[in-house]
Design an enzyme around this catalytic site. Structure first.
Site: not given
Ligand code: ATP
Length: 870
Positions: A453
């Site tokens: 991630k």
């Molecule tokens: P969300 O986008 O789920 O609403 P958030 O804005 O708090 O939550 P995070 O909790 O950090 O974001 O996690 C989701 C984000 O992680 C995704 O929107 C994307 O930008 C990022 N990301 C990084 N690596 C990946 C991956 N391998 N697959 C999907 N997303 C990823």
């Protein structure tokens, strides 16, 4: 309008100096002006003399002023244009405005001291409602839609509107907003919206689209940049002018109510005169004025915007209309009609009503009334699913609403609102899991992929057959200009067989030579737009993780394993520029391998891992003995089935006789499902806590409007005796705590001088209130960063920058500590050094400088206003 939590990864993560939702910007400016400007005395005199004028005299005086402004404005305003329709709407409106202005200016100059009878009518007492409004003001929108009958009201409303030009009046929406605002019940909110939409559909369908924009407090989809661009000062200035208030009066109201809309309500209530006979606002004209405000660009636009705001406020009849117009202007409507609620309301409204001339089928009310609760829910949910699916694929009411008016909730609507190149779809989201073991339990029996991630910015890349590229952010804003390097990369990564595509990945700042990942903060140093490809400082790599569209075919219904295979076979990697997310395939039995993978992710500055189900079917070899896999026919067939995915999942669940949900491996735009799981390293990476002193606060927004939030916290500097502000905090408080905190600082705890006490070191955005320092709070945090904003511990770690904390979270009041025992700046600096040493240990290839640009409050902290979690 985005929640703070969303601001972090938005295409705009720089500090926003003044929130639209607050008038503090204006008051601050006033204060500065009165200190700095030599003419401040005369301004005061003027305001004093305005106070001593009678209402009518003041009205006449302002009338003259406006007439003069109108004249000069009409000669020099240069208004930007985005569309032909808004342009012609603008011209019509403007013609109407000018003729009214002319009449008024003429009549004003003809009769000097003694107002004519005609003028008396114009400058008469504020009238809040015309005769016909009586219908609007009593419509029981909050009835059950199964009882509510629009045709009871439509004929009378139409008669009334005909007198004012025929369009549905804004008063109708105000009635709806008022009822929505008076309840906490989500069912009532939806019912009220449904009924209001039905009345509009049946009486004036052309007003439906502007009504939907107004009710969702927006004017365009995020990927079309149309910003109101109003500061708090424009609204407060307009309120003063239109309602005849002075600065002190306005400030008193603001301090009392804390919400700009409530201030407008009170101000309008007290208004004893009106400058022109209000021309009732229609839903269309209110929306068009907002578009005009947003389109007003270039020389003279500030005055133009100001005038439009004043007109809106002036035309708002009565306090309630003013309240909602102002809330709309400050972009904080507070009626909970956010996207999800609006989509539900639209889906239901179009099950029960259609515009004259349309022939799509409707539900039979009598039959619906006979259904059991869950049967009725199923009818609604199927329609809702269709509408939500359409909006997730085409997130623009300008597409959805006309489609609904023509074909209702139907398969035809799904076709009209399918995926399209250069229109971003709403991204699929991951559910949070506490830790790896929870994830492994949830995904028992499934093959899944674990992916790094990455800590960067999500990007949706569209490319058509002509090679035109668009890039969109997680929140659907255009960022093509921000990443010209990615645009240039597309021809190289696009394999021979690829003509058009939509793919998704994470853009991460990297060291171009070594490929080493850099922090998210490094990425924020890239300019937001108009980046010149020749002078890029922050190099990036795109880590692709999904493919949603290929060569004219949408792939959303294909399982992830298939989409991923297409992505990896049809595109070409380019070292340190474009590659796939690092991944392993695993099952719940591979806990050791998964743990190792998770560790390796965190070691290279990833936030954790994303875990994605690979296939729609569980792997029979992985099921516990005795549990058979579901039969194929039990599984949803997404393309053919008209049932909603939820309904399908429930069916499968029932038939399986197990509590485990069927997890689909399809790409589900705008859904947060367990088929994508986020496992992050704990936010509170630091086990350390720090004891800080609350020193100031802001009026809360939305739910927190009555309390102080955020709260500013400081550490001690024993050498100078001052308190050095470290951070703003909005996390870890309960409502009860907020309430108690408000009471505590009201009862003598509040520093009433309204100025920053000299012993507090702080120079960023002025809080609404300074507290008398009196207690110590223990705070948790993720990590400590060098700050461009705060000056705490300046000189101890860096000569130019102070220290701040990311993700500060209130833990408890340290009853056992007096403020003399709060943590010191030296303690803060020591925590920072300790943290840096720890980082170097795990990353001895030369750590990226930390904290170069963002503080906690800019990164966003809580999800409570997240509309998706509504
Ligand atoms: P969300 O986008 O789920 O609403 P958030 O804005 O708090 O939550 P995070 O909790 O950090 O974001 O996690 C989701 C984000 O992680 C995704 O929107 C994307 O930008 C990022 N990301 C990084 N690596 C990946 C991956 N391998 N697959 C999907 N997303 C990823």
């Amino acid at each position: 309008m985005e929640s703070p939590s969303k601001r972090r990864k938005k295409n705009d993560s720089k500090p926003t100096p003044a929130t639209h939702g607050s008038l503090d910007f204006f008051f601050r400016k006033q204060a500065q002006q009165s200190l700095a400007s030599p003419s401040s005395t005369s301004a005061q005199d003027q305001s004093k003399s305005e106070q001593s004028l009678s209402d009518e005299e003041l009205a006449r005086k302002l009338q003259e002023e406006w007439a003069r402004e109108d004249e000069s404005q009409s000669q020099r305003i240069n208004v930007g244009e985005t569309s032909a329709s808004s342009d012609s709407a603008y011209r019509n409106e403007r013609d109407a405005e000018e003729s009214l202005t002319d009449t008024l200016a003429k009549s004003d100059s003809e009769a000097k001291a003694v107002p004519s009878e005609h003028e008396k009518a114009i400058l008469g007492l504020q009238s809040t409602a015309s005769d016909g409004d009586a219908v609007t003001l009593t419509i029981p929108f909050d009835q059950s839609p199964l009882v509510f009958n629009p045709s009871t009201y439509v004929p009378e409303l139409k008669r009334q509107w005909a007198k004012e030009g025929g369009d549905a009046l804004y008063a109708l929406l105000t009635r709806c907003f008022f009822l929505v605002n008076s309840t906490q019940s989500r069912i009532k909110i939806v019912d009220t919206l449904v009924n209001c939409l039905r009345v509009i559909i049946e009486s004036d369908p052309d007003s439906l689209l502007p009504a939907v924009w107004l009710a969702t407090n927006s004017i365009s989809p995020p990927y079309i940049s149309l910003e109101l661009g109003l500061g708090g000062s424009a609204i407060s200035k307009a309120l003063k002018k239109v309602c005849g208030l002075d600065s002190a009066g306005l400030k008193t109201l603001y301090d009392k109510h804390g919400d700009a809309g409530d201030v407008a309500f009170e101000a309008k209530k007290r208004q004893s005169f009106t400058l022109r006979k209000p021309k009732p606002l229609s839903i269309k004209s209110a929306y068009q004025t907002l578009v005009k405000i947003a389109n007003s660009k270039g020389h003279g636009s500030v005055e133009q915007k100001q005038r439009l705001v004043e007109r809106l406020l002036q035309d708002a009849r009565g306090p309630e209309e003013s309240r909602y117009i102002v809330r709309t202007l400050v972009q904080h409507l507070r009626i909970g009609a956010v996207k999800t609620t609006m989509l539900i309301a639209l889906a239901r409204a179009f099950q029960l009503s259609r515009p004259e001339g349309a022939d799509f089928p409707l539900q039979d009310l009598a039959s619906l009334a006979k259904l059991k609760k869950d049967e009725l829910a199923a009818v609604w949910s199927s329609a809702e699913e269709t509408v939500k699916t359409c909006f997730a694929r085409r997130p623009n009411y300008n597409d959805l609403v006309p489609g609904l008016l023509e074909v209702g909730v139907s398969d035809e609507l799904l076709l009209r609102c399918s995926l399209a190149l250069h229109i971003p779809l709403r991204p699929m989201l991951g559910s949070i899991t506490r830790d790896l073991s929870e994830m492994l339990t949830k995904l028992q029996g499934r093959d899944f992929s674990c992916e790094y991630k990455y800590d960067g910015q999500r990007a949706q890349v569209h490319c058509d057959e002509n090679g035109k590229v668009s890039i969109f952010s997680r929140h659907l804003e255009v960022m093509t200009d921000k990443y010209p390097d990615l645009v240039a990369l597309v021809p190289e990564i696009r394999g021979d067989g690829v003509s058009s595509f939509i793919l998704e990945g994470e853009v991460v700042a990297v060291d171009r030579n070594s490929g080493q990942l850099k922090t998210f903060q490094t990425l924020t140093n890239r300019a937001r737009k108009d980046v010149d490809i020749g002078s890029i400082q922050v190099e990036v790599c795109l880590f692709a993780f999904d493919l949603m569209y290929l060569n004219g075919e949408q792939l959303l219904d294909r399982p992830f394993r298939e989409r991923r295979a297409l992505l990896r076979s049809m595109f070409i990697e380019k070292e340190h520029h474009f590659t796939w997310v690092q991944s392993i395939d695993a099952t719940s039995t591979d806990s050791e391998t998964v743990l190792e993978f998770f560790k390796s992710a965190t070691e290279i500055k990833c936030e954790g891992i994303m875990v994605k189900v690979l296939d729609n079917l569980p792997n029979p070899d992985l099921l516990p003995p005795g549990q058979s896999p579901p039969h194929t026919e039990q599984l949803p067939t997404p393309k053919k089935s008209k049932k909603s995915k939820n309904a399908q999942e429930k069916d499968t669940e029932k038939e399986k006789g197990t509590r485990r949900k069927a997890l689909l491996a399809t790409y589900e735009p705008d859904k947060r499902l367990d088929s994508w799981l986020k496992v992050k390293k704990d936010y509170a990476t630091s086990a350390d806590t720090i004891d800080l002193i609350p020193v100031a606060g802001w009026h809360g927004q939305g739910r927190k409007a009555k309390w102080w939030s955020p709260i500013l916290l400081a550490c001690r500097n024993p050498a100078t005796g001052s308190l050095e502000v470290v951070t703003k905090c909005i996390s870890g408080f309960t409502d009860k705590f907020y309430q108690a905190n408000k009471e505590k600082y009201e009862q003598g705890g509040q520093n009433t001088h309204g100025k920053r006490p000299s012993y507090i070191e702080y120079s960023a955005y002025e809080p609404d209130v300074w507290f008398e320092p009196q207690e110590v709070w223990e705070m948790a945090f993720a990590d400590i960063t060098l700050s461009p904003t705060y000056t705490a511990a300046i000189g101890l770690v860096s000569e130019e920058r102070g220290l701040s904390m990311r993700f500060p979270r209130f833990l408890r009041v340290r009853e056992d500590k007096s403020i003399e025992e709060a943590s010191t700046a030296e303690f803060l600096a020591a925590l920072y050094r300790k943290q840096e040493a720890r980082v170097k240990e795990t990353d001895n290839i030369g750590a990226e400088p930390r904290g170069n640009g963002l503080d906690a409050d800019e990164e966003g902290l809580d999800n409570e206003d997240d509309e998706d979690h509504y």
